[in-house]
Design an enzyme around this catalytic site. Structure first.
Site, PDB file in Angstrom:
ATOM      1  CG  ASP A  72      21.548 -27.882 103.606  1.00 14.46           C
ATOM      2  OD1 ASP A  72      20.973 -28.895 102.547  1.00 14.46           O
ATOM      3  OD2 ASP A  72      21.752 -28.009 104.618  1.00 14.46           O
ATOM      4  CG  ASP A 128      17.906 -32.559 106.302  1.00 16.85           C
ATOM      5  OD1 ASP A 128      17.360 -32.832 107.082  1.00 16.85           O
ATOM      6  OD2 ASP A 128      17.989 -32.943 105.131  1.00 16.85           O
ATOM      7  CE  LYS A 163      23.162 -29.712  98.813  1.00 16.09           C
ATOM      8  NZ  LYS A 163      22.808 -28.909 100.268  1.00 16.09           N
ATOM      9  CG  ASP A 193      24.336 -28.055 107.453  1.00 19.45           C
ATOM     10  OD1 ASP A 193      23.707 -28.181 106.366  1.00 19.45           O
ATOM     11  OD2 ASP A 193      24.553 -29.035 108.325  1.00 19.45           O
ATOM     12  CG  ASP A 226      25.373 -27.047 101.728  1.00 19.52           C
ATOM     13  OD1 ASP A 226      24.529 -27.303 101.131  1.00 19.52           O
ATOM     14  OD2 ASP A 226      25.162 -26.966 103.228  1.00 19.52           O
TER      15      ASP A 226
END
Length: 222
Positions: free
Chosen positions: A8, A10, A150, A173, A177
């Site tokens: 990832d 950010d 995702k 995070d 995810d």
């Protein structure tokens, strides 16, 4: 042996959650992974132009999953994985729920970002009625065409790269995810990750965000 790392952006390659500042130690760590023969891929809710520019400057080779899984790039090949959403629908959504659009929406076709990031029952019902997918990354609210998420993009990326999930590591995070973890053997959550993601991780890092990414690479490289 891990051959591909999905990361990832950010909150994972940045100094902390809620900042755009990249952690330079994390950048050096991903370059060490590439030099060791492990490809690194960016998997993010950001738009393709943002990620493609970053990808080139970082010097990584594992591909890109943009728009929260809706757009995939690898080896000069691009594919749109999700259905597109007409601009009129995006504007209706924004106006109905008094949302602020991401500046990146100008470059998106399937997954659009808004703030505030909270999903209300009314927002969920509105999206369901129109066959759309709504998710929150904690940073933004995302409205996407199906299948959204995702997972769909990561699945296609692994097909293009030609690597099986048993040789994939993933790090993130955010709740968004979790789908990425489905396609990885090593599933790492940075030290300040959402509790929902931590529950799905088999590697729980001590350090936060970019420092946690560096910790992860050091673990992979031994």
């Amino acid at each position: 042996m891990i051959e591909l790392i999905l990361t990832d952006l950010d909150g994972t390659l940045t100094m902390d959650r809620g900042t755009y500042l990249l952690d330079t130690r994390a950048i050096e760590a991903l370059r060490r992974a590439e030099r060791a023969g492990i490809r690194v891929a960016l998997v993010s809710g950001n738009s393709y132009p943002v990620l493609r520019g970053l990808y080139n400057y970082l010097g990584i080779t594992g591909g890109i999953v943009a728009e929260n899984g809706c757009f995939v790039y690898y080896n000069f090949q691009t594919e749109r994985v999700c259905e597109t959403i007409p601009r009129s629908v995006v504007e209706d959504f924004r106006n109905k729920f008094n949302l602020r659009e991401s500046w990146q929406n100008e470059f998106r076709k399937s997954d659009f970002g808004f703030t505030p990031a909270q999903i209300t029952p009314e927002i969920k019902a509105w999206a369901d009625e129109r066959g759309l997918v709504v998710q929150s990354s904690g940073y933004a609210l995302h409205l996407a065409g199906k299948p959204g998420g995702k997972g769909a993009g990561v699945k296609r990326l692994l097909e293009l790269v030609g690597v099986q999930s048993e040789k994939v590591g993933a790090i993130g995070d955010s709740r968004t995810d979790i789908e990425m973890f489905t396609y990885a053997k090593v599933k790492a959550a940075v030290g300040n990750a959402d509790p929902d993601l931590v529950k799905e991780a088999n590697v729980k890092l001590k350090l936060k965000s970019g420092a946690g990414f560096t910790e992860f690479i050091e673990m992979i490289l031994g």
